[in-house]
Structure formats: C-alpha cells, structure tokens
Design an enzyme around this catalytic site. Structure first.
Site, PDB file in Angstrom:
ATOM      1  N   HIS A  49       0.855  -1.189   0.000  1.00  0.00           N
ATOM      2  CA  HIS A  49       0.000   0.000   0.000  1.00  0.00           C
ATOM      3  C   HIS A  49       0.892   1.242   0.000  1.00  0.00           C
ATOM      4  O   HIS A  49       2.108   1.148   0.174  1.00  0.00           O
ATOM      5  CB  HIS A  49      -0.933   0.006   1.217  1.00  0.00           C
TER       6      HIS A  49
HETATM    7  C1  T46 Z   1       2.969   0.630   6.797  1.00  0.00           C
HETATM    8  C2  T46 Z   1       3.762  -0.609   6.973  1.00  0.00           C
HETATM    9  C3  T46 Z   1       5.240  -0.337   7.016  1.00  0.00           C
HETATM   10  C4  T46 Z   1      -3.864  -0.861  13.773  1.00  0.00           C
HETATM   11  O1  T46 Z   1      -4.913  -1.113  14.380  1.00  0.00           O
HETATM   12  N1  T46 Z   1      -3.114   0.230  14.127  1.00  0.00           N
HETATM   13  C5  T46 Z   1      -1.941   0.539  13.519  1.00  0.00           C
HETATM   14  O2  T46 Z   1      -1.302   1.535  13.893  1.00  0.00           O
HETATM   15  C6  T46 Z   1      -1.468  -0.309  12.464  1.00  0.00           C
HETATM   16  C7  T46 Z   1      -0.163   0.006  11.764  1.00  0.00           C
HETATM   17  C8  T46 Z   1      -2.229  -1.395  12.134  1.00  0.00           C
HETATM   18  N2  T46 Z   1      -3.385  -1.664  12.770  1.00  0.00           N
HETATM   19  C9  T46 Z   1      -4.143  -2.863  12.389  1.00  0.00           C
HETATM   20  C10 T46 Z   1      -4.788  -2.806  11.012  1.00  0.00           C
HETATM   21  C11 T46 Z   1      -4.765  -4.258  10.579  1.00  0.00           C
HETATM   22  O3  T46 Z   1      -5.909  -4.913  11.066  1.00  0.00           O
HETATM   23  O4  T46 Z   1      -3.241  -3.956  12.358  1.00  0.00           O
HETATM   24  C12 T46 Z   1      -3.552  -4.851  11.297  1.00  0.00           C
HETATM   25  C13 T46 Z   1      -2.339  -5.052  10.393  1.00  0.00           C
HETATM   26  O5  T46 Z   1      -2.079  -3.821   9.680  1.00  0.00           O
HETATM   27  P1  T46 Z   1      -1.591  -3.794   8.151  1.00  0.00           P
HETATM   28  O6  T46 Z   1      -2.187  -4.920   7.414  1.00  0.00           O
HETATM   29  O7  T46 Z   1      -1.829  -2.425   7.618  1.00  0.00           O
HETATM   30  O8  T46 Z   1      -0.012  -4.050   8.350  1.00  0.00           O
HETATM   31  P2  T46 Z   1       1.154  -3.960   7.280  1.00  0.00           P
HETATM   32  O9  T46 Z   1       2.335  -4.644   7.870  1.00  0.00           O
HETATM   33  O10 T46 Z   1       0.725  -4.418   5.939  1.00  0.00           O
HETATM   34  O11 T46 Z   1       1.475  -2.380   7.146  1.00  0.00           O
HETATM   35  C14 T46 Z   1       1.980  -1.656   8.254  1.00  0.00           C
HETATM   36  C15 T46 Z   1       1.256  -0.318   8.385  1.00  0.00           C
HETATM   37  O12 T46 Z   1      -0.156  -0.541   8.443  1.00  0.00           O
HETATM   38  C16 T46 Z   1       1.566   0.637   7.263  1.00  0.00           C
HETATM   39  O13 T46 Z   1       1.152   1.945   7.623  1.00  0.00           O
HETATM   40  O14 T46 Z   1       3.402   1.562   6.139  1.00  0.00           O
HETATM   41  O15 T46 Z   1       3.370  -1.401   8.099  1.00  0.00           O
END
Ligand code: T46
Length: 134
Positions: A49
């Site tokens: 993303h």
């Molecule tokens: C990014 C990369 C480097 C939350 O509730 N709060 C938070 O602050 C974050 C980061 C995530 N979440 C929840 C949302 C999803 O249900 O945690 C779950 C996993 O998040 P996500 O699928 O977005 O994780 P990544 O590893 O794909 O991405 C993350 C960050 O979301 C993003 O901002 O730049 O790490």
C-alpha cells in the site's frame, strides 16, 4: 528515487549498545505512533500500500527484512539488517516488506495516528492518485 537511510549513533560501552531517538532531532517529524511487527510468517509480503500523508521510519531492531519502495516510476529494494539504521518512507510511496528472517522485529515510527482513510491499498488507484497529483 532517492533512498533516505538514517544511521543512528549507538551509545556503546562495555555493557552493550543503546540507541535513543528523539523527534525532530533524530527523526524528521513529530512521532505520533509507534508500532512493531514480529513472528512474521516465512514467505509473506506485508505492506502493499501507499499512504496519502503518512511519513514513517522503519527500523529492523532484530533480524532482517527487505523493503521494496515504488514511487510509480521507479522501484528500489532496501535491505534492513542493523538495529541502528532507519529507512525513511515519505507519503505517496508504495511499500512492500518481505524476506523477513524468523527472528525479525520491525519497528515503525509514524508521523500520524492510525487512519485507514490515509491508505491506498490498490496499486492502480495509487498510480491514479499520482497522476492526479502531477
Ligand atoms: C505501513 C507498513 C510499514 C492498527 O490497528 N493500528 C496501527 O497503527 C497499524 C499500523 C495497524 N493496525 C491494524 C490494522 C490491521 O488490522 O493492524 C492490522 C495489520 O495492519 P496492516 O495490514 O496495515 O499491516 P502492514 O504490515 O501491511 O502495514 C503496516 C502499516 O499498516 C503501514 O502503515 O506503512 O506497516
């Protein structure tokens, strides 16, 4: 595409190492949120993303991983292997984190609170967003 990596200065002595990071001084933004990921399953790709506004610094404080950055024109892969190096990711950059070692802990310092509406999770939409911005 310019890759901005920070090399933080460890305060080392005969007890070991300590890295201290202060907003604005060591990190180029006010830190509003800190999160980290661990126990990352072998072979997965995280991220996939871009963010409309968010700026972040990624630090692999244990183990290693790779980050692919893509600004819509160019793509570069940055390995993160040291607990004293931080990768700056500006807004409007597509990111993918992969090749996590089994023991990897990826710490992220973020300039904003969590806001799902800041995410662009579709690559074509990301390209369109850039087009609109130009
Ligand atoms: C990014 C990369 C480097 C939350 O509730 N709060 C938070 O602050 C974050 C980061 C995530 N979440 C929840 C949302 C999803 O249900 O945690 C779950 C996993 O998040 P996500 O699928 O977005 O994780 P990544 O590893 O794909 O991405 C993350 C960050 O979301 C993003 O901002 O730049 O790490």
């Amino acid at each position: 595409m310019q890759i901005i990596k920070y090399m933080f200065k460890p305060h080392g002595d005969d007890r070991g190492q300590l890295v201290a990071l202060e907003e604005i001084k060591d990190i180029p933004f006010t830190i509003k949120r800190v999160y980290y990921m661990y126990d990352t399953v072998s072979g997965v790709i995280r991220g996939k993303h871009a963010h409309k506004s968010l700026q972040q610094i990624l630090i692999c404080i244990h183990g290693s991983c790779k980050v692919r950055l893509d600004n819509g024109t160019e793509s570069k892969v940055v390995p993160l292997e040291k607990p004293y190096e931080g990768l700056y990711i500006s807004n409007i950059v597509w990111r993918e984190m992969y090749d996590f070692s089994e023991d990897a802990v990826l710490l992220v310092l973020a300039s904003e609170l969590y806001d799902e509406s800041d995410y662009i999770r579709d690559y074509d939409e990301f390209l369109k967003f850039i087009g609109k911005k130009k």
